[in-house]
Every structure is written in C-alpha cells, then in structure tokens.
Design a protein around this motif. Structure first.
Motif, short mmCIF file in Angstrom:
data_model
loop_
_atom_site.label_atom_id
_atom_site.label_comp_id
_atom_site.label_asym_id
_atom_site.label_seq_id
_atom_site.Cartn_x
_atom_site.Cartn_y
_atom_site.Cartn_z
N ARG A 90 -41.39 -20.07 3.23
CA ARG A 90 -40.38 -19.66 4.21
C ARG A 90 -39.10 -19.39 3.42
O ARG A 90 -38.56 -20.29 2.78
N LEU A 91 -38.64 -18.18 3.47
CA LEU A 91 -37.47 -17.76 2.71
C LEU A 91 -36.28 -17.62 3.65
O LEU A 91 -36.39 -17.00 4.72
N VAL A 92 -35.15 -18.18 3.23
CA VAL A 92 -33.91 -18.08 4.01
C VAL A 92 -32.84 -17.47 3.12
O VAL A 92 -32.55 -18.00 2.05
N ILE A 93 -32.26 -16.35 3.54
CA ILE A 93 -31.14 -15.74 2.83
C ILE A 93 -29.95 -15.79 3.78
O ILE A 93 -29.96 -15.16 4.84
N ASP A 94 -28.93 -16.55 3.40
CA ASP A 94 -27.81 -16.76 4.29
C ASP A 94 -26.52 -16.97 3.49
O ASP A 94 -26.39 -17.99 2.83
N PRO A 95 -25.60 -15.98 3.48
CA PRO A 95 -25.68 -14.69 4.14
C PRO A 95 -26.33 -13.65 3.24
O PRO A 95 -26.30 -13.78 2.02
#
Length: 606
Positions: A48-53
């Motif tokens: 699960r990849l999260v790019i923020d921001p």
C-alpha cells in the motif's frame, strides 16, 4: 516550486553514463534514449503506497495506491483540505464575485474571473461588446499557452528528464541533436558546454535547488545524456521565456497574476488608438512582438521537445488510459457566437461520435466526500456543507471504504468524465475541425501512433503541446480582429445598461463556462435581491481528481492509475507521470496548510 518526493538521501546521485540505444530520435541518428541501470530487486507482492502530498502541482493532493507484483491494482485520490469559497461569496454583490474567485488559485487565475463574469452576465442577460470579447480571448489564450509550457518543463518534465545524467553528455552531440529537431538558435557546442558547466557546479555543491529531491538515476528514465542536457537547457530557458508570456497579461489586465481589468458587462480598460491610458496602437505593436516571441519558442522548442521525449517513451501511449470518457465545454467565442474550441462529450473512447453537451446533466456527488450526505445535485442547487469524518492527523492510511476526500465527485449523466487538453483536442478532432485534425495527425504521424492511443499519459502530453501550438498561432489572429475594430471605430468595451441592480430581476440564475488549462470550468450563480444567494464552481481538478461516487465508480485519476507499472515503490515516478499528465491544480478545490505536523513530503510503503 513545492518540494518533490524526498528520497532516502537528500543529494541525488549523478545519473548513469551509458550509451546503449533502445530508440531513435526525431530527425537524427544521435541517441536520445539509453538503457538505464539494472532493475531493482522486485518488491514484495502486495504493498500500500501513500504519497502525501504529491508535489510539483498547485495545492495539496494525497494519492494512495495498492501495488501488486509491481503494478497498481487500485488507487484513491484524496484532496485533504477544504476550499469554501462558495460559502464566502454568499450575500455579496455578484459584480464582485470574479475578484474573489480569481484568488482560488495563483496559477489558473484569469479563468475563474472569466467563468464568474459569464455566469453573472448569463443570469442578467448581458451581451458584451465585440472588442471586450476579443480582449477576453487574448487574456485566456495567452494564459493557456503560458500554463501549458511551464507545466511541461517545470512540473512534468522532471518525471521524464534525468537532470544529473546530463553531466555525462557531449555538448557537441547535444548541439547536433538540437539542430536536427528545429532551427532554434541556441544550438552550439559552446552554449551546451556552458549549461553543462552550470549544472555541474550545482550538482557538485550538493545543493541542487530547483532540481533537489528528484528520483535521479531511476530505471524508468530513458533519455540519453545528450537529450537530458538539451531538456535541462530548455527547462532553464523556459524560466526566462515566461516573462514574455506574462507581459501580455500585464498589458491587457494591468497585472499578472490576477488581472484587474475585468468587469461585468465587458472590460474596464478602454480601447483608443491614440489614448495614452488605453489599448492603443503602441500597445498593439508591443503585444504583437510578444506574441511572435511566444509563438517562436512554442514552435521551435516546446513542440519539438515533446515529440522527442514522446519518441523515447512511446510505451507510455499504453499507460494511464483511464475510462475513456471526455468532456469539453468549449471556449473562445467568435463574432457569430461559435466557439473556436467546440464543446462536446465522448464516451467509451468513441472519437467518431461526439455528443452535444447538456449542462443540465452535470451533477456533483458526495457519497465518498467529507460533506453532509445528499443526493446527486446539479450545481445550480448545489450544497457545500463540509463535515470531516476522517482520522485525526497524523495518520498512516485513510479508510477508503468510507469518505476519504474533500473533493466532490462531478458526473455527467452519472459517468465520470476526464477534462483537459486531451478532451478538447479529441472533441475538436471528432467534430472534424480541420486545423485540429491536421495538427494532431501530424504529431501522431511523427510518433507512429493512432488517435486511439491518445487515451494515455503520453497522449495528454501530445494533446497539450498541439493545443499550445494552435493557440500560440491564434493569438495574433485575435489581435488582428482588435486592430480591425480600432480602425473602424468599434471601440466600445462595456455594456453598462444592466450595471445598476435596480434594473435586475428580483431573482436570477445563470452559469458560465470556460476552458481552463486543466479542463472544463463551470460556475453557477443564484442572485436574489441583488445579492448572491448560492454559488457553485465545478473545476477541472474536481472532475479529474474526484473520489469514487455512490455507485463505486472511480474518478479519472484513480482509473488511469490502475495498471501503471511501479519499478520501485520508494521512488514512484511512474505514478507521478500518470497524475502529472493531467496537470493537477488542487488549489482550485482545496487550500493547503498542515500547522499540526509541519510535514511537507511523505512516501510510505506497507
């Protein structure tokens, strides 16, 4: 420029020195494509990849993606802050709305003013003078050209260009490459040697400034060192070029950004061939010179670069396709009311069957958005009642099975629609616009692609470049129309017959459309007792970046990301390529601030 995704080490390594060819350049046998370094060790099967921001955009966007065996299998687009301008406008004078709405964003400024003016004028039955129409076209068209070119070089370019790898380039070979693709005069070995030396000093200092925090050396980069040096040089040249583009706005609008010469009923700047404080003969001559310089850069630098990069990354004509539903509201009205860019709707990638646009079929849904629940509503009766129900910051992942975004979900007849340059160009192409068809066919022929392959990340880049070329050529035509009006004495710039609220009906409703650089923009207004009773804006990045709707249908970005390969989840440049191909502008849908965490960039893999 906002910070990019931060690698493990702050100073990126110099790119690989390799010359193995895997492709051929535009009009030359010099290599523009090279094999990159060896593929990294395959990642675990599911992440699960999260790019923020997600950076190099305007505003704050969070992307969450499910990756299985190196491919995105699902994605969620999350706008993390609330805008609320619809609420700020209630009770205000509708003649002032355009001033507030320009402040939605510091990039796509004039378009919100234009949509707001058209909404008020539509509600009050105002027809603007012909010269005011032309000046509005010039302001909107020049802003579109400027925005498109800056997006390619400064926001999207680092997804395709390995900047430090340019240090292994041969300046003489780079000069030959430049001469092979266009007559642009910056084409000598000495010139590119100077650029290389400047870049070397930047990299050697360990403080890359504009080029910090890139994924340099990533295996997805394919350009040769010479092509990388060429593109880096043009990146820098574009920083200077944009001064000419924004001067057009400064002359016609009084300033840039946020031009100040708009007015309900027309324009507040006079037209007088000999006036000292008006659009006069001297200003027209200056505008023509600026437009010539703008057009030269577009035709000799921007379009050849896009075709060169496109030839290197032809596999991206099969990545980031999306669902294939396109919507364009059209723009740039002529004297007879016809639109230079037509409106229309394409579904299921059927370019040969363009349906007429019916604005009554537009709705916004909030089933998965942080607002009070409501049925799908037409914007004229839209409600903006935010209610955040997500986790308390800081948090790792959102509960994407529930509400997960401040972005609403616009739909057309219940269908998610992609808007933007691709939609505009293919709607015009499908309507057999001869100018668009000729330009698009020329670009497709050069790249060896067919129109169906434009539904892709690469297709959006090509469509944006073609649109820029056509608009840059059209600006002098509109300027010629203005000169014609000046010669004939048609100097009126304002219809003030409905300026007094005493002439307005007790209640009025209207809408205004324009094509922002990023796509279809619509404003809807309800006026009661001379004041704004309700206001709704449906912006391009709300269309493209919408979350799922009540039927579980993904928004355009979410759908386009599915199937995207990701070689290294810690450096997800492929995800950036897909999302950046739409040129996101979340400031139009959100405002950015995170005073609690102070975090600027985070990439998390689980």
């Amino acid at each position: 420029m906002k910070p990019r995704h931060t690698p493990e080490t702050p100073t990126p390594p110099v790119g690989p020195d390799t010359t193995a060819q895997v492709g051929q350049p535009y009009k030359t046998f010099l290599p523009i494509v090279t094999n990159g370094p060896a593929e990294p060790t395959p990642p675990p099967a599911t992440k699960r990849l999260v790019i923020d921001p997600l950076t190099r955009i305007e505003g704050h966007l969070r992307i969450e993606a499910q990756i299985e065996n190196g491919v995105v299998t699902d994605a969620w687009s999350c706008t993390m802050s609330f805008r609320g301008l619809e609420l700020i406008l209630k009770g205000r004078d509708p003649r002032d709305a355009w001033v507030f709405l320009q402040r939605v964003c510091g990039v796509c400024t004039t378009v919100h003013a234009l949509a707001s003016l058209r909404a008020v004028e539509n509600a009050l039955g105002i027809s603007i003078p012909d010269s005011a129409r032309i000046v509005r076209n010039l302001l909107a068209g020049s802003q579109m050209v400027h925005d498109h070119l800056i997006h390619f070089y400064h926001l999207h370019g680092p997804d395709w260009i390995d900047v430090p790898a340019a240090l292994s380039a041969d300046p003489a070979a780079t000069a030959a490459l430049q001469r092979s693709i266009s007559p642009w005069p910056n084409n000598t070995s000495a010139y590119f040697d100077t650029v290389k030396t400047r870049l070397g000093g930047l990299v050697g200092s360990g403080q890359l400034g504009l080029f910090a925090n890139g994924y340099w050396g990533h295996p997805a980069y394919k350009l040769s060192p010479e092509a990388n040096l060429l593109m880096t040089a043009h990146y820098l040249e574009a920083l200077t070029w944009q001064q000419d583009a924004v001067k057009i706005h400064a002359l016609l609008g009084g300033k840039n950004p946020h031009p100040q010469t708009y007015m309900v009923g027309g324009m507040a700047i006079p037209l007088d061939p000999n006036g000292s404080t008006a659009i006069n003969n001297t200003m027209v001559a200056a505008l023509r010179d600026l437009m010539t310089r703008v057009q030269t850069f577009v035709e000799q630098v921007f379009l050849p670069d896009v075709l060169m990069v496109g030839a290197a990354y032809k596999d991206w004509a099969g990545i980031g396709a999306g669902a294939g539903h396109l919507l364009a509201v059209g723009d740039y009205p002529g004297r007879d009311g016809t639109l230079w860019l037509p409106s229309g709707v394409i579904t299921d990638r059927n370019i040969g069957d363009v349906a007429n646009l019916d604005q009554a079929r537009i709705t916004e849904e909030v089933a998965r958005s942080w607002y009070d629940d409501s049925a799908p509503l037409h914007p004229s009766g839209g409600v903006t009642a935010p209610r955040y129900t997500g986790p308390t910051p800081p948090f790792d992942t959102l509960d994407v099975s529930a509400k997960y975004s401040y972005g609403k979900a616009p739909r057309y007849g219940g269908i998610p629609m992609e808007v933007g340059p691709l939609a505009r160009m293919l709607v015009a192409y499908g309507r057999s616009n001869p100018t668009v068809r000729s330009a698009m066919d020329g670009a497709l022929g050069h790249l060896g692609l067919n129109p169906g392959q434009l539904f892709s990340a690469l297709g959006r880049i090509v469509a944006r470049a073609v649109e820029t070329k056509l608009l840059a050529a059209q600006l002098p035509v509109w300027l010629g129309e203005l000169e014609e009006n000046m010669r004939s004495g048609n100097l009126s710039m304002l219809d003030s017959s409905r300026w007094d609220p005493q002439t307005w009906p007790a209640s009025a409703e209207g809408f205004g459309f324009t094509e922002a650089p990023r796509g279809a923009l619509g404003h809807w207004i309800k006026i009661e007792g001379g004041k704004i009773a309700n206001y709704q804006a449906v912006v391009p990045s709300t269309w493209n970046g919408s979350p799922r709707d009540g039927q579980g249908l993904r928004g355009p970005w979410e759908q386009a990301l599915v199937g995207t390969p990701v070689a290294d989840p810690a450096r997800p440049v492929e995800i950036l390529r897909v999302v950046h191909s739409y040129d996101p502008c979340m400031a139009c849908a959100v405002h950015i601030v995170d005073p609690k965490t102070g975090e600027t960039t985070s990439i998390k893999v689980r």
